[in-house]
Design an enzyme around this catalytic site. Structure first.
Site, short mmCIF file in Angstrom:
data_model
loop_
_atom_site.label_atom_id
_atom_site.label_comp_id
_atom_site.label_asym_id
_atom_site.label_seq_id
_atom_site.Cartn_x
_atom_site.Cartn_y
_atom_site.Cartn_z
N ASP A 1 13.25 24.54 -51.49
CA ASP A 1 12.67 24.84 -52.71
C ASP A 1 13.20 24.52 -53.25
OD1 ASP A 1 10.11 26.85 -53.84
OD2 ASP A 1 12.35 26.57 -55.36
N GLN A 2 13.04 24.14 -55.12
CA GLN A 2 14.01 23.27 -55.78
C GLN A 2 14.30 24.92 -57.32
OE1 GLN A 2 12.99 19.58 -58.10
NE2 GLN A 2 14.63 18.63 -56.73
#
Length: 199
Positions: free
Chosen positions: A76-77
């Site tokens: 995830d970012q």
């Protein structure tokens, strides 16, 4: 590979990066409510880098529970500017506003990754890139978004660095793979340690 590798994501860019690196894997998107997890972590005062890795861990575990014998990669970012945490733009109007809010400033991309086996996290990491956007004006941003189209809505920053989005920047301090949402070099190191790829 001795153990199956599963990417807990439908991200085309992550799949391309992994294929280009010679990894053999399947993709199975995690069935979690990312925004609910995100909102709860924000309510608890979690930092953007912690949110990124906690979401990566949640995705890895969700798919690992369904595939206990495989190694599952969750990613995830998050993107932050000061205390503000950005999310994917809902529409092109919001994308325009978000890009203008980044004008002349340095924001941060926080990229989390986690590996799970049998429903348990066995490794995680957060890598960071600092991105400096040049001074923008409304007319340019409107023309830019008109050229690149709604694909930018799939990116938390409303830009795609691998395309015309590079024109928005004056400086980048960080790993290219982090920017694209996958801390590939540390991941490859860990997969070698696990004897999943040729060392």
């Amino acid at each position: 590979m001795k153990t199956d590798l599963i990417l807990a994501s439908s991200s085309a860019s992550r799949q391309t990066l992994m294929r280009n690196a010679g990894l053999r894997f399947s993709a199975q998107p995690a069935d979690i409510d990312e925004r609910a997890v995100d909102a709860e972590l924000e309510r608890q005062g979690a930092t953007p880098d912690r949110i990124a890795v906690e979401l990566a861990r949640a995705k890895a575990i969700a798919v690992s529970v369904l595939n206990p014998q495989a190694i599952v990669l969750g990613c995830d970012q998050t993107m932050s500017l000061g205390t503000r945490i950005y999310h994917k733009s809902k529409d092109m109007t919001e994308a325009h506003a978000n890009l203008m809010s980044l004008s002349g400033k340095t924001h941060r991309l926080n990229c989390g990754a986690a590996l799970a086996l049998n429903g348990e996290i066995i490794w995680d990491i957060v890598t960071i890139a600092d991105m400096t956007v040049r001074e923008l004006n409304d007319a340019f941003v409107a023309r830019h978004l008109g050229r690149v189209g709604p694909d930018v809505l799939s990116s938390v920053g409303a830009y795609q660095l691998e395309g015309e989005g590079i024109q928005l920047f004056t400086a980048i301090n960080g790993d290219y793979f982090t920017i694209l949402g996958l801390p590939l070099l540390p991941l490859l190191t860990k997969l070698r340690e696990l004897d999943m790829i040729d060392g």
